[in-house]
Design an enzyme around this catalytic site. Structure first.
Site, PDB file in Angstrom:
ATOM      1  N   ARG A 128      -1.151  -2.251  -6.901  1.00 50.58           N
ATOM      2  CA  ARG A 128      -1.226  -3.266  -6.002  1.00 50.58           C
ATOM      3  C   ARG A 128      -2.211  -4.571  -6.700  1.00 50.58           C
ATOM      4  NH1 ARG A 128      -1.160  -4.531  -0.445  1.00 50.58           N
ATOM      5  NH2 ARG A 128      -3.184  -5.247   0.726  1.00 50.58           N
ATOM      6  N   ARG A 175       0.795  -1.268  -0.031  1.00 49.90           N
ATOM      7  CA  ARG A 175       0.052   0.077   0.005  1.00 49.90           C
ATOM      8  C   ARG A 175       0.753   1.244   0.006  1.00 49.90           C
ATOM      9  NH1 ARG A 175      -2.100  -3.611   4.110  1.00 49.90           N
ATOM     10  NH2 ARG A 175      -4.126  -4.324   3.471  1.00 49.90           N
ATOM     11  N   HIS A 191      -3.850  -9.200   3.725  1.00 52.67           N
ATOM     12  CA  HIS A 191      -5.141  -9.090   3.870  1.00 52.67           C
ATOM     13  C   HIS A 191      -5.530 -10.183   5.144  1.00 52.67           C
ATOM     14  CE1 HIS A 191      -6.214  -8.156  -0.603  1.00 52.67           C
ATOM     15  NE2 HIS A 191      -5.861  -7.210   0.108  1.00 52.67           N
ATOM     16  N   LYS A 226      -1.851  -2.407   7.992  1.00 52.96           N
ATOM     17  CA  LYS A 226      -2.922  -2.094   9.105  1.00 52.96           C
ATOM     18  C   LYS A 226      -3.036  -3.023  10.312  1.00 52.96           C
ATOM     19  CE  LYS A 226      -6.317  -1.128   5.125  1.00 52.96           C
ATOM     20  NZ  LYS A 226      -7.423  -1.340   4.505  1.00 52.96           N
ATOM     21  N   HIS A 238      -2.483   2.142  -6.066  1.00 55.18           N
ATOM     22  CA  HIS A 238      -3.537   1.015  -5.467  1.00 55.18           C
ATOM     23  C   HIS A 238      -3.539  -0.189  -6.916  1.00 55.18           C
ATOM     24  CE1 HIS A 238      -5.205  -0.645  -2.004  1.00 55.18           C
ATOM     25  NE2 HIS A 238      -6.183  -0.948  -2.776  1.00 55.18           N
ATOM     26  N   TYR A 250      -9.420 -10.906  -6.883  1.00 56.33           N
ATOM     27  CA  TYR A 250      -8.305 -11.046  -8.045  1.00 56.33           C
ATOM     28  C   TYR A 250      -8.665 -12.177  -8.759  1.00 56.33           C
ATOM     29  CZ  TYR A 250      -6.311  -7.056  -5.572  1.00 56.33           C
ATOM     30  OH  TYR A 250      -6.316  -5.879  -4.945  1.00 56.33           O
TER      31      TYR A 250
END
Length: 316
Positions: A254, A155, A277, A179, A251, A286
Site C-alpha cells: 500500500r 488494505r 483516506h 473503513k 501494508h 507519502y
C-alpha cells in the site's frame, strides 16, 4: 467472586454492550470497528473487574493506573493510543448518559511517537515479485494477489473481502469496501487484469473439482477464503525467496502503491481517493518519503548538483 463483585462485572460489561450497540446503530460504525472497540474495552473491563470498580465511579487516578498497566505489558505505542482513544469515546458516551460526571481519561497522555517513514519497495523489487514464475494453482493465486495489491493499493482486509461480482473486467476496476463500510473503485493495470483473468479460469476449475461454490475472489487450494494469517505466511516465504532485507507486508504494498503514483506526478487528492483516506493529512506522509522524486528535484534545482555544475546564470 462474591455477589457484589459479580454484579459490578455484569454492570460494566453491560455498559460496554450498550456502547457497542450505540456505535453500530446510531454512529453507523462497521462490524470491524465494533470488534476492535470490543477487544480494546475488554482490557478496561478486566481492569475494573479486578479492582471491583464500577465504571461510573472511575476517576483520573483509575484511568492513570489502567494506562500504567498497559505500559507494563509492553504493548506497542500505537496500540496503547488506540485503546485510550476507545476508552475516551466510551467514557464520553457514559457522560452523555449521566453515568459518569467527569472524563477520567481527560488528562491521561498517550504515547508520543515521531512519524515513521513507511517502507517502500523499489521498482526492481516490485518487478521481480510480480513476474515471479508460477506452476500450479497456489502459486498462481499468490502472484495474482501480489499484482492486485500493487495495482489497487488495497488494505489486506479489503482485498480478501473482494467478491467475484465486485470485479468489472471490461471496465478494469473493482469496487471495494473500506473503513466505515465506505465503498470506492480501485483499478487494474493491464498486467494485473491479464493474470487475474488467468487466475479466475483456474479458480473455476478448482471449484468444479471440489464440487464447491464461493463468491470470494481469492481462494486457497481448498476453495476457502484466505485467512489473514495465511497471507502473512505467504509474504514471509516470498521475502526469504527474494532475499528482501526490508519489511515485506501487505501494508508495504500500500505504501509502495501510493509512493510510486506520487513519484509519477499523480495528484495527491487522487491518491487519497484511491487509498480510501478520509483525511488528506493521512495521505501527505507519502509526500515526505519519495526519495526518487526528492533526488530528481534536488538535482534539477540545486546550482551545485552534478547536473547543473558549471552552468552559469546571467546576472541581473
Amino acid at each position: 467472586m462474591n455477589k457484589v463483585e459479580n454484579d459490578v462485572e455484569k454492570t460494566n460489561n453491560g455498559m460496554i454492550d450498550f456502547f457497542l450497540e450505540y456505535m453500530v446503530k446510531v454512529r453507523g460504525c462497521s462490524e470491524k470497528t465494533r470488534v476492535s472497540y470490543a477487544h480494546d474495552l475488554k482490557r478496561l473491563a478486566d481492569y475494573l473487574d479486578k479492582h471491583s470498580l464500577y465504571i461510573g465511579d472511575m476517576v483520573f487516578e483509575d484511568a492513570r493506573n489502567f494506562t500504567s498497566q498497559l505500559y507494563e505489558q509492553n504493548i506497542c505505542g500505537n496500540t496503547i493510543n488506540r485503546i485510550l482513544s476507545g476508552c475516551r469515546s466510551f467514557c464520553r458516551y457514559l457522560m452523555e448518559d449521566g453515568v459518569l460526571k467527569t472524563q477520567p481519561f481527560a488528562r491521561v497522555r498517550g504515547v508520543k511517537q515521531g512519524r515513521r517513514i513507511p517502507t517502500v519497495l523499489s521498482d526492481n523489487e516490485i518487478n521481480r515479485l510480480l513476474d515471479f514464475p508460477y506452476n500450479d494453482y497456489s502459486s498462481l493465486m499468490e502472484i495474482t494477489m501480489f499484482n492486485l495489491f500493487y495495482s489497487t493499493g488495497c488494505r489486506l482486509s479489503e482485498l480478501l473481502d473482494i467478491k467475484m461480482k465486485d470485479v468489472d473486467f471490461d471496465g478494469r476496476r473493482i469496487i471495494v469496501t473500506g473503513k466505515g463500510d465506505k465503498q470506492r473503485y480501485v483499478f487494474l493495470t493491464e498486467k494485473a487484469l491479464k493474470i487475474l483473468t488467468e487466475y479466475v479460469g483456474e479458480r473455476a476449475v478448482l471449484l468444479e473439482s471440489l464440487n464447491k461454490y464461493s463468491d470470494i475472489l481469492l481462494l486457497n487450494k481448498k476453495g476457502n477464503r484466505l485467512p489473514n494469517s495465511s497471507v502473512h505466511i505467504i509474504f514471509d516465504r516470498y521475502s526469504d525467496i527474494l532475499g528482501l532485507s526490508k519489511r515485506f507486508t501487505p501494508h508495504v504494498f500500500r505504501h509502495t502503491f501510493a509512493t510510486h503514483l506520487l513519484d509519477n506526478d499523480a495528484d495527491i487528492r487522487i491518491v487519497q481517493a484511491l487509498l480510501g483516506h478520509e483525511s488528506i493529512g493521512t495521505t501527505q506522509i507519502y509526500t515526505h518519503v519519495s526519495g526518487k522524486k526528492l533526488k530528481n528535484v534536488y538535482e534539477n534545482a540545486h546550482p551545485h548538483s552534478g547536473r547543473n555544475r558549471g552552468v552559469s546564470k546571467e546576472q541581473p
